[in-house]
Design a protein around this motif. Structure first.
Motif, PDB file in Angstrom:
ATOM      1  N   LYS A 170      44.354  26.453  34.265  1.00 10.73           N
ATOM      2  CA  LYS A 170      44.985  27.544  33.709  1.00 10.73           C
ATOM      3  C   LYS A 170      43.969  28.654  34.178  1.00 10.73           C
ATOM      4  CE  LYS A 170      46.523  25.990  29.173  1.00 10.73           C
ATOM      5  NZ  LYS A 170      45.983  24.567  29.219  1.00 10.73           N
ATOM      6  N   ASP A 171      44.784  29.744  34.294  1.00 14.26           N
ATOM      7  CA  ASP A 171      44.030  31.067  34.732  1.00 14.26           C
ATOM      8  C   ASP A 171      43.050  31.356  33.744  1.00 14.26           C
ATOM      9  OD1 ASP A 171      45.082  31.347  37.291  1.00 14.26           O
ATOM     10  OD2 ASP A 171      46.785  32.406  36.622  1.00 14.26           O
ATOM     11  N   ALA A 172      41.509  31.836  34.234  1.00 15.39           N
ATOM     12  CA  ALA A 172      40.685  32.434  33.041  1.00 15.39           C
ATOM     13  C   ALA A 172      41.016  33.842  33.299  1.00 15.39           C
ATOM     14  CB  ALA A 172      39.344  32.028  33.319  1.00 15.39           C
ATOM     15  N   THR A 173      40.777  34.836  32.319  1.00 15.60           N
ATOM     16  CA  THR A 173      40.789  36.376  32.506  1.00 15.60           C
ATOM     17  C   THR A 173      39.456  36.958  32.565  1.00 15.60           C
ATOM     18  OG1 THR A 173      40.961  36.625  30.141  1.00 15.60           O
ATOM     19  CG2 THR A 173      42.991  36.284  31.143  1.00 15.60           C
ATOM     20  N   PRO A 174      39.171  38.154  33.234  1.00 17.34           N
ATOM     21  CA  PRO A 174      38.191  38.705  33.259  1.00 17.34           C
ATOM     22  C   PRO A 174      37.561  38.917  31.675  1.00 17.34           C
ATOM     23  CG  PRO A 174      39.773  40.045  34.440  1.00 17.34           C
ATOM     24  CD  PRO A 174      40.504  38.969  34.072  1.00 17.34           C
ATOM     25  N   SER A 175      38.438  39.248  30.689  1.00 15.75           N
ATOM     26  CA  SER A 175      37.848  39.088  29.314  1.00 15.75           C
ATOM     27  C   SER A 175      37.223  37.888  28.797  1.00 15.75           C
ATOM     28  CB  SER A 175      38.798  39.586  28.403  1.00 15.75           C
ATOM     29  OG  SER A 175      40.007  38.935  28.196  1.00 15.75           O
ATOM     30  N   ASP A 176      37.900  36.736  29.452  1.00 13.92           N
ATOM     31  CA  ASP A 176      36.978  35.359  29.022  1.00 13.92           C
ATOM     32  C   ASP A 176      35.724  35.323  29.812  1.00 13.92           C
ATOM     33  OD1 ASP A 176      39.308  34.300  27.919  1.00 13.92           O
ATOM     34  OD2 ASP A 176      40.216  33.588  29.751  1.00 13.92           O
ATOM     35  N   SER A 177      35.856  35.898  30.896  1.00 18.77           N
ATOM     36  CA  SER A 177      34.400  36.002  31.488  1.00 18.77           C
ATOM     37  C   SER A 177      33.389  36.985  30.917  1.00 18.77           C
ATOM     38  CB  SER A 177      34.586  36.254  33.087  1.00 18.77           C
ATOM     39  OG  SER A 177      33.420  36.673  33.668  1.00 18.77           O
TER      40      SER A 177
END
Ligand code: PGA
Length: 264
Positions: free
Chosen positions: A186-193
Motif C-alpha cells: 500500500k502507499d505510505a503517505t508523508p504524514s505516515d512518515s
C-alpha cells in the motif's frame, strides 16, 4: 550536527551484469555535476563497488561521479577471519566505500536480528563507514503496536553506541508494507512518515540524550518522481532511500533534482 539532505539509491541484487551497472552509474554521474545541497549515495551489489569507485575517480572532468559516494548493502562485523561468504566493513572502506545499509527488511527476512545489526553498526563505525540503519514495521496494526516494534529496533540496534557517533548514523524509516516488492503493498503517505520521524526522534532523545535528536532520518518505500517532493517537504525527513526507481537513471536523477530544488 550535519544536516545536508541525502538521496540513497539501493540497487538491491541488480543489475545483472557489470556492463549494465557501469552504464547506469555513468548515466547518473553525467547528469549531476551541479549538485551542491544534496549528498548522493549509490549502493550496488558488492561485486560492482570497486569498478564503480574507479569510474567515479576517473570522472574528474565533470566532477559528477565524484559527488556520488558508494555504499554497500550489508557488511559483516569484525575485520578479517573465518566467516565464509562474508565481507567486512574494513574491506569495504579499503576500496573506497563510505556508507553501508544495515538491517534492511529484506535481510531481516533472511534471519538477521537486532543483535546482529548492532554488531554490524559498531564495526561499520570503527571502520569509518556511515551506517544507514533501516527500521520499519510489517503492518500498521490498529492498536499501534508498530510504534513499539520500531522503538525496540532502534534501542537494540543502537545499544552501546556513543552519542558522538550519531552524526555519522542515518536512520531509514521503511514501512515494509509500502516497499515496492511487498505483495499487496500500500502507499505510505508523508504524514505516515512524519508521524514516525517524530516518534524516532523522541525514542533517540529519550534513550541517548537530546543532542542526538538531530540524527538524520530518511524515508524509503516506493519513492518515485511523483511522491519524492511530498515526502521531502511534508514527511519530516532529511532524505530518501530509493529502491526500484534508482535502477532507472532518469528517474533517480529527477529525484535528486527534486531534492536540490527544495529549500534546505
Ligand atoms: P522501493 O525499495 O523503493 O523499491 O520500495 C526501497 C527499499 O527497499 O530500500
Amino acid at each position: 550536527m550535519e544536516k545536508k539532505k541525502i538521496i540513497v539509491g539501493n540497487w538491491k541484487m541488480n543489475p545483472l551484469t557489470q556492463k549494465e551497472a557501469e552504464k547506469l552509474f555513468t548515466n547518473v554521474a553525467k547528469n549531476i555535476s551541479t549538485t551542491k545541497t544534496t549528498e548522493i549515495v549509490i549502493c550496488p551489489p558488492f561485486l560492482y563497488l570497486e569498478k564503480l569507485k574507479k569510474i567515479s575517480l576517473g570522472h574528474s572532468l565533470t566532477g559528477g561521479a565524484r559527488k556520488i559516494s558508494l555504499g554497500a548493502q550489508n557488511a559483516f562485523y569484525g575485520d578479517i577471519g573465518a566467516f565464509t561468504g562474508e565481507v567486512s566493513a574494513e574491506m569495504l572502506y579499503d576500496i573506497g566505500v563510505r556508507y553501508v545499509i544495515l538491517g534492511h527488511s529484506e535481510r531481516r527476512g533472511m534471519g538477521e536480528n537486532n543483535i546482529d545489526i548492532n554488531k554490524k553498526i559498531k564495526s561499520a563505525l570503527v571502520a569509518g563507514l556511515r551506517p544507514i540503519l533501516c527500521v520499519g514495521e510489517n503492518v500498521r496494526d490498529p492498536d499501534h503496536g508498530y510504534f513499539n516494534l520500531v522503538k525496540i529496533q532502534l534501542e537494540e540496534c543502537l545499544s552501546g553506541i556513543s552519542k558522538n557517533s550519531f552524526g555519522k548514523i542515518i536512520i531509514a524509516y521503511e514501512p515494509i508494507w509500502a516497499i515496492s516488492s511487498t505483495p499487496d503493498r500500500k502507499d505510505a503517505t508523508p504524514s505516515d512518515s512524519m508521524e514516525m520521524a517524530i516518534f524516532i526522534k523522541k525514542v533517540l532523545s529519550d534513550k541517548f540524550g537530546k543532542d542526538v535528536a538531530g540524527t538524520r532520518i530518511i524515508y524509503g518505500g516506493s519513492v518515485s518522481t511523483k511522491n519524492a517532493k511530498d515526502f521531502l517537504q511534508n514527511g519530516g525527513v532529511d532524505g530518501l532511500l530509493v529502491g526500484n526507481a534508482s535502477l532507472n537513471a532518469k528517474k533517480f536523477i529527477d529525484i535528486i533534482k527534486i531534492c536540490e530544488a527544495l529549500k534546505q
